[in-house]
Enzyme design. Structure first.
Site, short mmCIF file in Angstrom:
data_model
loop_
_atom_site.label_atom_id
_atom_site.label_comp_id
_atom_site.label_asym_id
_atom_site.label_seq_id
_atom_site.Cartn_x
_atom_site.Cartn_y
_atom_site.Cartn_z
N LYS A 176 88.63 130.52 -25.34
CA LYS A 176 88.46 129.58 -24.24
C LYS A 176 89.69 128.68 -24.14
O LYS A 176 89.83 127.71 -24.87
CB LYS A 176 87.22 128.71 -24.42
N GLY A 228 91.74 120.59 -31.66
CA GLY A 228 91.61 119.56 -30.64
C GLY A 228 91.36 118.20 -31.25
O GLY A 228 91.72 117.94 -32.40
N SER A 229 90.73 117.34 -30.49
CA SER A 229 90.53 115.97 -30.92
C SER A 229 89.50 115.89 -32.04
O SER A 229 88.62 116.74 -32.16
CB SER A 229 90.08 115.11 -29.74
N THR A 230 89.61 114.83 -32.83
CA THR A 230 88.64 114.62 -33.91
C THR A 230 87.24 114.38 -33.35
O THR A 230 86.25 114.84 -33.92
CB THR A 230 89.09 113.44 -34.78
N ALA A 232 85.89 115.63 -30.57
CA ALA A 232 85.33 116.92 -30.20
C ALA A 232 85.03 117.75 -31.43
O ALA A 232 84.03 118.49 -31.48
CB ALA A 232 86.28 117.66 -29.27
N GLY A 233 85.88 117.65 -32.45
CA GLY A 233 85.66 118.38 -33.68
C GLY A 233 84.37 117.98 -34.37
O GLY A 233 83.65 118.83 -34.93
N GLU A 250 90.86 122.20 -36.78
CA GLU A 250 92.17 121.55 -36.95
C GLU A 250 92.21 120.42 -35.93
O GLU A 250 92.26 120.68 -34.73
CB GLU A 250 93.31 122.56 -36.77
N CYS A 284 99.93 117.28 -32.78
CA CYS A 284 99.07 116.67 -33.80
C CYS A 284 99.83 116.37 -35.08
O CYS A 284 99.44 115.50 -35.85
CB CYS A 284 97.88 117.59 -34.09
N GLU A 382 95.53 108.01 -32.86
CA GLU A 382 96.43 109.04 -32.33
C GLU A 382 96.69 108.78 -30.85
O GLU A 382 95.77 108.78 -30.04
CB GLU A 382 95.82 110.43 -32.53
#
Length: 477
Positions: A176, A228-230, A232-233, A250, A284, A382
């Site tokens: 995706k 991606g972002s923390t 979303a992770g 990651e 990142c 970030e």
């Protein structure tokens, strides 16, 4: 304008289930440069079904690893022939300077394909171990159907860091891409088909967040690989935890570059410019906290400001450009808001600030903050843009303390005339990777983070192992 009206599912170009589209907008001109279908939950269902069929009943997981590696090797040869096209496409869709696209955006994915094609020829799938009553066969088998969910900043890099090892392992994959950067994935799909990858092994559906979450939570998916972002992770980790589904995450970073007193600043600035501001600061691993001793603080601030000043801001397609636009208007607003926060917190912008360098395009002024502390938001959160914060330290122990005083632990660097001593510093900083006088992500070595920077590792043999399940077969006699 590049326009696509189909999705790549089951080895074929198929019509989408819905009528929605995604406009790809040039960050430089603010004009639409591409359009693709906006994938829906129904499209994800179809892609997972194709991947499931290819894994459960197709030839791919039943081939030897060496046979799969040979196919990945063919894909690498095709990729090599289209590197320039890929570099130009990524620059067009997300604003990466063409020099960086030619140096990293296209060559690094190619390098991953080549690395895993070679590793797969010799990687041990089975080994014999002594057991209590007889030998034990330890076997490695592919994990199954993988959902690869990737961001927009280095789109091919993050696709390939997942796709290359997953293919060699024998998995099937649903990719995706981010809605900001779907065009490069269509070029990749063409290469996959030309390489002779069996139908359904690779499926690509560009979509937004809702369809992405549907893919992640799909019961037909065995593993999620996300970059991606923390924030979303954490959401993905919660879904995978509820379903006991494997995942590799990651996530974000707020890395520190420690400038030791013996560092030769003029010679270091060339490499430091890449480490801090690669891809317009949208990386990142970017070394956005620069730690300088109070003995040389003013000197380091001046050198960093001069380094940034020497990087021209402009059209990303121009090889002379050092810093291009940010990927989207919302990203420019985010970065400018952090610049305001830094000023409000009392940090001093010795370069840059809120005045935009160009009237058109999503540009921000590359900014260097001095007089900052590690407690400020600009030092802890970030930003994902060309904003650097120079923070003073008292001694080396204090520098290590500040480097470790972060919610993140993805990368770090130290800059010194004594590389051996630099390695000693590296051992003390809690990050997943580290560089002495450079920033480098090696295909042969694991990449990932401590703390809020993620779970698991990618690249190296460890990256291949992440797509394998272990099976122990004990026998009597």
């Amino acid at each position: 304008m590049r326009q696509h009206d189909t999705l790549f599912i089951g080895g074929d170009w198929v019509a989408p289930a819905g009528t929605g589209t995604i406009d790809v907008v040039s960050p430089h001109t603010e004009e639409v440069v591409g359009r693709v279908p906006d994938g829906t939950a129904a499209d994800m269902d179809r892609a997972v079904a194709a991947a499931r069929q290819a894994f459960d009943h197709g030839p791919w997981p039943r081939m030897t690893m060496a046979e799969r590696a040979a196919v990945v090797g063919r894909l690498a040869e095709i990729y090599a022939s289209r590197q320039e096209e890929m570099a130009e496409l990524i620059t067009m869709e997300m604003g990466s300077p063409i020099t960086f696209s030619r140096m990293a955006q296209a060559p690094q994915p190619l390098g991953m394909l080549q690395y895993y094609a070679e590793l797969g020829r010799t990687f041990p799938v089975e080994e014999e171990r002594p057991g209590t009553f007889g030998p034990v066969t330890v076997r490695r088998e592919p994990v199954g159907v993988v959902a690869a969910v990737v961001p927009w900043n280095v789109p091919q890099f993050v696709i390939m860091i997942k796709l290359a090892p997953a293919l060699v392992a024998g998995c099937t994959v649903v990719v995706k891409p981010a809605p900001e950067t779907p065009l490069d994935s269509y070029l990749l799909a063409e290469m996959v088909k030309e390489a002779g990858v069996p139908d359904g092994v690779v499926n690509i559906v560009a979509a937004g967040r809702e369809a992405g979450e549907h893919l992640v939570s799909h019961p037909g998916v065995d593993k999620v690989a996300f970059t991606g972002s923390t924030a979303a992770g954490r959401r993905i980790a919660a879904i995978c935890g509820e379903q006991l589904k494997r995942c590799t995450l990651e996530l974000g970073g707020k890395s520190a570059a420690i400038i030791l007193d013996d560092c030769d600043l003029p010679s270091a600035m060339g490499f430091l410019s890449i480490a801090t501001l690669m891809n317009n600061g949208q990386a990142c691993v970017a070394q956005t906290r620069i730690l300088a001793s109070r003995n040389r603080y003013d000197e380091v601030v001046e050198a960093v400001a001069g380094m940034v000043r020497a990087m021209p801001v402009g059209d990303p397609a121009d090889p002379a450009t050092g810093i291009g636009p940010l990927v989207a208007e919302r990203q420019r607003e985010r970065v400018e808001n952090y610049i305001r926060i830094g000023i409000d917190e009392g940090a001093k912008p010795v370069l840059g600030g809120l005045e935009r360098p160009r009237d058109r395009g999503w540009y921000v002024a590359p900014t260097v903050f001095a007089g900052a502390t590690n407690e400020m938001r600009i030092a802890r959160e970030e930003i994902f843009g060309p904003v650097l914060t120079v923070i003073p330290y008292e001694n080396e122990d204090d520098a290590v303390r500040i480097a470790n005083d972060s919610d993140y632990g993805l990368h770090g660097t130290v800059w010194t005339a004594d590389p051996g001593h630099g390695v000693e510093i590296a051992r003390r900083v809690r990050t997943g990777s580290y560089g002495v006088n450079l920033l480098m992500i090696e295909n042969s070595s694991p990449f990932g983070g401590y703390k809020s920077s993620g779970l698991g590792r990618e690249l190296g043999p460890e990256g291949l192992a992440a797509y394998l399940e272990y099976k122990s077969i004990a026998r009597l006699g």
